[in-house]
Motif scaffolding. Structure first.
Motif, PDB file in Angstrom:
ATOM      1  N   GLY A 180       0.801  -1.224   0.000  1.00 42.13           N
ATOM      2  CA  GLY A 180       0.000   0.000   0.000  1.00 42.13           C
ATOM      3  C   GLY A 180       0.827   1.263   0.000  1.00 42.13           C
ATOM      4  N   GLY A 181       2.085   1.172  -0.400  1.00 40.94           N
ATOM      5  CA  GLY A 181       2.956   2.335  -0.425  1.00 40.94           C
ATOM      6  C   GLY A 181       4.329   1.949  -0.956  1.00 40.94           C
ATOM      7  N   VAL A 182       5.210   2.945  -1.046  1.00 44.65           N
ATOM      8  CA  VAL A 182       6.538   2.749  -1.627  1.00 44.65           C
ATOM      9  C   VAL A 182       7.580   3.237  -0.636  1.00 44.65           C
ATOM     10  CG1 VAL A 182       8.051   3.290  -3.570  1.00 44.65           C
ATOM     11  CG2 VAL A 182       5.581   3.129  -3.921  1.00 44.65           C
ATOM     12  N   ALA A 183       8.620   2.428  -0.413  1.00 48.22           N
ATOM     13  CA  ALA A 183       9.731   2.838   0.431  1.00 48.22           C
ATOM     14  C   ALA A 183      10.673   3.752  -0.346  1.00 48.22           C
ATOM     15  CB  ALA A 183      10.474   1.611   0.943  1.00 48.22           C
ATOM     16  N   THR A 184      11.494   4.480   0.390  1.00 45.82           N
ATOM     17  CA  THR A 184      12.417   5.411  -0.255  1.00 45.82           C
ATOM     18  C   THR A 184      13.466   4.681  -1.077  1.00 45.82           C
ATOM     19  OG1 THR A 184      12.098   6.952   1.586  1.00 45.82           O
ATOM     20  CG2 THR A 184      14.013   7.327   0.157  1.00 45.82           C
ATOM     21  N   ARG A 185      13.968   3.548  -0.540  1.00 48.59           N
ATOM     22  CA  ARG A 185      15.005   2.790  -1.244  1.00 48.59           C
ATOM     23  C   ARG A 185      14.517   1.381  -1.540  1.00 48.59           C
ATOM     24  NH1 ARG A 185      18.011   4.549   3.173  1.00 48.59           N
ATOM     25  NH2 ARG A 185      18.344   2.388   3.831  1.00 48.59           N
ATOM     26  N   LEU A 186      15.042   0.837  -2.610  1.00 50.64           N
ATOM     27  CA  LEU A 186      14.790  -0.549  -2.979  1.00 50.64           C
ATOM     28  C   LEU A 186      16.136  -1.252  -3.053  1.00 50.64           C
ATOM     29  CD1 LEU A 186      13.064  -2.922  -4.055  1.00 50.64           C
ATOM     30  CD2 LEU A 186      13.284  -1.938  -6.331  1.00 50.64           C
ATOM     31  N   VAL A 187      16.358  -2.201  -2.159  1.00 46.40           N
ATOM     32  CA  VAL A 187      17.623  -2.922  -2.096  1.00 46.40           C
ATOM     33  C   VAL A 187      17.415  -4.298  -2.721  1.00 46.40           C
ATOM     34  CG1 VAL A 187      19.481  -3.758  -0.625  1.00 46.40           C
ATOM     35  CG2 VAL A 187      18.206  -1.697   0.017  1.00 46.40           C
ATOM     36  N   CYS A 188      18.191  -4.601  -3.746  1.00 44.14           N
ATOM     37  CA  CYS A 188      18.035  -5.864  -4.464  1.00 44.14           C
ATOM     38  C   CYS A 188      19.380  -6.548  -4.621  1.00 44.14           C
ATOM     39  CB  CYS A 188      17.413  -5.616  -5.834  1.00 44.14           C
ATOM     40  SG  CYS A 188      18.450  -4.607  -6.924  1.00 44.14           S
ATOM     41  N   ASP A 189      19.338  -7.769  -5.138  1.00 49.01           N
ATOM     42  CA  ASP A 189      20.554  -8.490  -5.460  1.00 49.01           C
ATOM     43  C   ASP A 189      21.033  -8.048  -6.841  1.00 49.01           C
ATOM     44  OD1 ASP A 189      22.592 -10.224  -5.027  1.00 49.01           O
ATOM     45  OD2 ASP A 189      21.318 -11.917  -4.476  1.00 49.01           O
ATOM     46  N   ASN A 190      22.175  -8.546  -7.254  1.00 44.85           N
ATOM     47  CA  ASN A 190      22.738  -8.159  -8.551  1.00 44.85           C
ATOM     48  C   ASN A 190      22.320  -9.138  -9.642  1.00 44.85           C
ATOM     49  OD1 ASN A 190      24.873  -5.793  -8.126  1.00 44.85           O
ATOM     50  ND2 ASN A 190      24.943  -7.126  -6.335  1.00 44.85           N
TER      51      ASN A 190
END
Length: 411
Positions: free
Chosen positions: A91-101
């Protein structure tokens, strides 16, 4: 240095360099995503094949509230769609998106210089106004929350469903969603409340979702515009302004739309035809040259034409429509009457309708009016009408003898 002293010193060194600390996560600051190592499967009833299903996992580090979605593959489309569904779930978006490579998201992650993301992944981040920050290579601790969640769902979801057989992807997806609900609402062991309770505290810190969800787009470059000012895509035709006929354009195709671009300018947008449809046309009237533009005939347009000629013509057309059970049956006879104005004139057609109606013809049709016009009865009627009006105006006003006096009328 003796061996015993060396081992003691090395032990102290390793302890000092393997210290850990407790991380304080800020609400709404980040979301971490990854693929689960353990997978699931279902049986395709049409072929009997066992189909492997991969689990996409997303976690909010502050609340540990998590999202899990089964996917048929780990390709670009599945990867990005899972992100879209995850943001809708949160229901919303975080400031950062941390993902794998992963190759589906990251083109290169050099030790020095900027990280290069895939075009689609970067476009999705721009749409949701979030900063995509891949973890450093071979350093999973930078996304420890989702790594921990991957381990937990192996027990909470995959292990608990290991004895169940699924015969469709939808059934497996529903079972995973049910277990995920229990996982998020189960109480913490070392802190108060549950993941869902903590999520309710974190949700106000998430950025609102865009008004329109992100749509995955496929670009088709250098498509030729046909002489009929339509572009062909998947055997269907979509119009663009006729000035672009015989020119090359680019197509941006999503699940629901087909956008046509000339350079960087968007020149047309269409709703995409469903898969399986062929030889369909989507044509915007404004894309057509003026000589091709026309309005379909209907009762409203026909009656408006009749009223523009005159009241008696309008009455004749109304009577035609009143005499048919469905209005479509009146189109041909009404148009046949109105086209007499092209052969003769609007004034003569109006006079012919007036003559027919006043003569007692209740429902004047083409053969009535054409006979009147061909024999010039309408002209005779108009001339007689003018003569009667002139004779009436020349008679003046007759006064009786009482007005002039005389005999017994003298005053």
């Amino acid at each position: 240095m003796g061996y015993t002293k060396y081992c003691q010193g090395y032990s102290e060194y390793t302890i000092i360099n393997k210290l850990t600390s407790h991380l304080e996560h800020k609400p709404g600051a980040a979301v971490e995503v990854d693929w689960s190592g353990p997978s699931m499967a279902y049986v395709d009833t049409s072929t009997g094949e066992i189909v492997t299903v991969y689990l996409f996992v997303g976690t909010l580090p502050y609340s540990q509230y998590s999202y899990v979605e089964p996917c048929r593959d780990m390709k670009m489309d599945s990867f990005i769609r899972a992100h879209i569904h995850m943001y809708e779930f949160f229901g919303g978006v975080a400031t950062r998106l941390v993902c794998d490579n992963l190759k589906t998201g990251v083109v290169s992650h050099p030790k020095e210089g900027e990280v290069v993301l895939t075009v689609d992944y970067e476009a999705m981040g721009s749409h949701y106004q979030t900063a995509i920050m891949p973890a450093s290579i071979r350093k999973p601790k930078q996304k420890a929350s989702v790594e921990g969640t991957v381990g937990k769902i192996a027990t909470a979801i995959i292990a608990r469903l290991r004895n169940e057989a699924f015969y469709s992807f939808e059934d497996l997806k529903a079972a995973v969603a049910k277990k995920l609900y229990g996982f998020n609402h189960e109480s913490f062991q070392k802190r108060e409340g549950s993941r869902y309770d903590s999520y309710l505290d974190e949700k106000p810190f998430l950025h609102p979702l865009p008004s329109v969800p992100y749509e995955i787009a496929t670009w088709v470059y250098g498509r030729k515009v046909n002489i009929d000012y339509h572009v062909v895509f998947e055997y269907n035709r979509y119009s663009c302004p006729y000035q672009y006929a015989r020119k090359s354009v680019d197509l941006k195709v999503t699940d629901s739309t087909v956008e046509i671009y000339s350079g960087s300018a968007r020149i047309a947008t269409h709703n995409r035809f469903p898969s399986g449809r062929r030889n369909q046309y989507s044509t915007h009237p404004e894309d057509m040259p003026d000589k091709f533009k026309f309005s379909p005939w209907d009762d409203i347009r026909i009656k408006n034409w009749a009223r523009s000629i005159g009241d008696y013509t309008a009455q004749a057309i109304d009577r035609i429509f009143e005499g048919v059970p469905i209005k479509e049956q009146g189109y041909t006879p009404a148009l046949a009457v109105l086209r007499l104005s092209n052969k003769y004139s609007e004034a003569r057609l109006e006079a012919a309708c007036e003559f027919a109606i006043t003569s007692g013809i209740k429902k004047p049709r083409y053969h009535h009016l054409n006979s009147i016009l061909a024999s010039n009865q309408d002209k005779i009627y108009v001339e007689r009408k003018k003569a009667d009006a002139k004779e009436h105006s020349q008679m003046g006003y007759l006064r009786g003898s009482s007005y002039y006096g005389g005999d017994n009328d003298d005053q």
